[in-house]
Design a protein around this motif. Structure first.
Motif, PDB file in Angstrom:
ATOM      1  N   UNK A  94       5.545   5.838  13.347  1.00 17.32           N
ATOM      2  CA  UNK A  94       5.490   5.167  12.022  1.00 17.32           C
ATOM      3  C   UNK A  94       6.461   5.163  11.350  1.00 17.32           C
ATOM      4  N   UNK A  95       6.715   4.003  10.634  1.00 19.32           N
ATOM      5  CA  UNK A  95       8.006   3.808  10.041  1.00 19.32           C
ATOM      6  C   UNK A  95       7.792   3.270   8.533  1.00 19.32           C
ATOM      7  N   UNK A  96       8.841   3.284   7.681  1.00 20.25           N
ATOM      8  CA  UNK A  96       8.681   2.839   6.384  1.00 20.25           C
ATOM      9  C   UNK A  96       9.317   3.948   5.218  1.00 20.25           C
ATOM     10  N   UNK A  97       9.499   3.681   4.181  1.00 20.29           N
ATOM     11  CA  UNK A  97      10.096   4.604   2.983  1.00 20.29           C
ATOM     12  C   UNK A  97       8.924   5.285   2.445  1.00 20.29           C
ATOM     13  N   UNK A  98       9.385   6.726   2.077  1.00 23.18           N
ATOM     14  CA  UNK A  98       8.317   7.605   1.892  1.00 23.18           C
ATOM     15  C   UNK A  98       7.463   7.307   0.679  1.00 23.18           C
ATOM     16  N   UNK A  99       8.159   6.629  -0.233  1.00 22.09           N
ATOM     17  CA  UNK A  99       7.464   6.248  -1.698  1.00 22.09           C
ATOM     18  C   UNK A  99       6.407   4.933  -1.319  1.00 22.09           C
ATOM     19  N   UNK A 100       6.372   4.352  -0.248  1.00 20.01           N
ATOM     20  CA  UNK A 100       5.698   3.372   0.149  1.00 20.01           C
ATOM     21  C   UNK A 100       4.618   3.650   1.403  1.00 20.01           C
ATOM     22  N   UNK A 102       1.197   6.105   2.489  1.00 20.91           N
ATOM     23  CA  UNK A 102       0.399   6.460   1.941  1.00 20.91           C
ATOM     24  C   UNK A 102       0.028   7.847   2.740  1.00 20.91           C
ATOM     25  N   UNK A 103      -0.572   8.883   1.891  1.00 16.48           N
ATOM     26  CA  UNK A 103      -0.640   9.895   2.528  1.00 16.48           C
ATOM     27  C   UNK A 103      -1.659   9.762   3.713  1.00 16.48           C
ATOM     28  N   UNK A 104      -2.694   8.820   3.605  1.00 17.27           N
ATOM     29  CA  UNK A 104      -3.702   8.350   4.856  1.00 17.27           C
ATOM     30  C   UNK A 104      -2.770   8.303   6.088  1.00 17.27           C
ATOM     31  N   UNK A 105      -1.571   7.396   5.809  1.00 19.59           N
ATOM     32  CA  UNK A 105      -0.625   6.877   6.867  1.00 19.59           C
ATOM     33  C   UNK A 105      -0.181   8.191   7.531  1.00 19.59           C
ATOM     34  N   UNK A 192       8.233   1.011  19.503  1.00 25.23           N
ATOM     35  CA  UNK A 192       8.590   0.352  18.110  1.00 25.23           C
ATOM     36  C   UNK A 192       8.092  -1.252  18.254  1.00 25.23           C
ATOM     37  N   UNK A 193       7.147  -1.481  19.050  1.00 28.30           N
ATOM     38  CA  UNK A 193       6.761  -2.799  19.091  1.00 28.30           C
ATOM     39  C   UNK A 193       5.674  -3.009  17.817  1.00 28.30           C
ATOM     40  N   UNK A 194       5.500  -4.549  17.648  1.00 27.60           N
ATOM     41  CA  UNK A 194       4.506  -4.837  16.564  1.00 27.60           C
ATOM     42  C   UNK A 194       3.192  -4.092  16.529  1.00 27.60           C
ATOM     43  N   UNK A 195       2.806  -3.754  15.521  1.00 31.58           N
ATOM     44  CA  UNK A 195       1.504  -3.108  15.401  1.00 31.58           C
ATOM     45  C   UNK A 195       1.325  -1.467  16.077  1.00 31.58           C
ATOM     46  N   UNK A 196       2.657  -1.074  16.362  1.00 33.00           N
ATOM     47  CA  UNK A 196       2.667   0.408  16.740  1.00 33.00           C
ATOM     48  C   UNK A 196       3.046   1.231  15.364  1.00 33.00           C
ATOM     49  N   UNK A 197       3.733   0.538  14.486  1.00 34.58           N
ATOM     50  CA  UNK A 197       4.159   1.187  13.347  1.00 34.58           C
ATOM     51  C   UNK A 197       2.999   1.513  12.290  1.00 34.58           C
ATOM     52  N   UNK A 198       2.970   2.617  11.721  1.00 30.56           N
ATOM     53  CA  UNK A 198       2.175   2.996  10.448  1.00 30.56           C
ATOM     54  C   UNK A 198       2.403   2.224   9.447  1.00 30.56           C
ATOM     55  N   UNK A 199       3.587   2.044   8.943  1.00 21.74           N
ATOM     56  CA  UNK A 199       3.732   1.255   7.388  1.00 21.74           C
ATOM     57  C   UNK A 199       4.781   0.261   7.524  1.00 21.74           C
ATOM     58  N   UNK A 200       4.510  -0.920   7.040  1.00 25.96           N
ATOM     59  CA  UNK A 200       5.331  -2.289   7.109  1.00 25.96           C
ATOM     60  C   UNK A 200       5.658  -2.348   5.670  1.00 25.96           C
ATOM     61  N   UNK A 201       5.109  -1.882   4.520  1.00 28.08           N
ATOM     62  CA  UNK A 201       5.474  -2.270   3.161  1.00 28.08           C
ATOM     63  C   UNK A 201       6.983  -2.382   2.814  1.00 28.08           C
TER      64      UNK A 201
END
Length: 282
Positions: A94-100, A102-105, A192-201
């Motif tokens: 999963x990728x993304x910045x902490x602020x963005x 969700x706890x669910x992710x 790291x392929x598309x669809x594998x990451x948790x967050x893309x915000x």
């Protein structure tokens, strides 16, 4: 069945698929688990290619589902009655910045990468303890030792596996069961392929982190040509599986040992300066 028995989770692609084939070629009977049976075609094709189809037993296993684990546990115990090697490989990044994020992710990431490993291991610990031998190999990552911005769900999950594996190794040592961590760097898998990451915000135009995330993506992308062949990791796993007294950790891949060493030796202020400068260098 006289072959040694190996269990490998997450075998539809990447390390799991190649490791299953490599162990089968070494003479193991491999219970290769997949979350969805329709996605086992590549594994079966590779097994046929190397003439080891008879050594691969494909079984559906969702590491986040207790009933699925119980069903799989019963199948292994009824069919072969022992486990020589358990390789906890199932996971995603999963990728993304902490602020963005969700706890669910975050929970979804931990359900697979952390609690899934705990649950599958616990299912077979009594059997391995009673055997008085066996090897549990947990697929960690350099991310379990060296953090990186924008990847906190994955990195946190691998740090958790590192600490848990240390405790488990100490607990199982008196019973002859070995616990090992593999810490790969960057390899040509599809994690790291598309669809594998948790967050893309963080890649969206309205995100305050978009520029930062793009810098991270560029940095990772520039290094793709130097990513290693995952067969190297599979061969190392097969080698460790056959060792009488394996080490606790096996860092593997280009620059992995150096990165871990530098991170441990350098003052944090200098370390973070190096990381940030690499991400934003032109």
């Amino acid at each position: 069945m006289n072959d040694k028995i190996a269990i490998v989770t997450g075998t539809t692609s990447g390390f799991g698929l190649i490791t299953s084939i490599e162990l089968a070629r070494k003479g193991y009977t491999v219970f290769a688990t997949v979350r969805n049976s329709s996605k086992s075609a590549d594994l079966i094709q590779e097994a046929r290619k190397y003439g080891v189809e008879s050594k691969i037993i494909v079984h559906v296993l969702d590491v986040t589902d207790e009933k699925s684990i119980q069903t799989f546990q019963s199948r292994v115990i009824e069919d072969v009655g022992r486990v020589d090697v358990l390789i906890n490989n199932a996971g995603f990044a999963g990728a993304g910045f902490v602020e963005e994020i969700s706890m669910e992710e975050y929970r979804k990431q931990f359900e697979t990468n952390v609690f899934g490993v705990f649950a599958v291991t616990k299912a077979f610990l009594p059997l391995m303890r009673k055997q008085g031998q066996g090897c549990i190999i947990n697929i960690s990552s350099i991310s379990g030792k060296v953090a990186f911005p924008g990847l906190s769900p994955y990195i946190a999950s691998k740090h958790a596996i590192e600490g848990w594996s240390e405790s488990l190794r100490l607990e199982m040592q008196p019973f002859g069961v070995k616990v090992v961590l593999i810490e790969p760097g960057s390899y040509k898998t599809n994690i790291w392929s598309p669809g594998k990451q948790v967050a893309v915000e963080s890649m969206k135009s309205y995100s305050p982190y978009q520029d930062y995330m793009q810098s991270i993506e560029r940095y990772i992308g520039h290094g793709e040509d130097s990513f290693g062949d995952p067969l190297e990791v599979a061969k190392k796993i097969a080698e460790i599986a056959g060792k009488k007294n394996p080490k606790m950790r096996y860092p593997i891949g280009r620059g992995v040992k150096a990165s871990i060493l530098l991170k441990n030796l350098l003052p944090w202020r200098l370390w973070e300066k190096i990381i940030i400068s690499k991400l934003f260098e032109k």
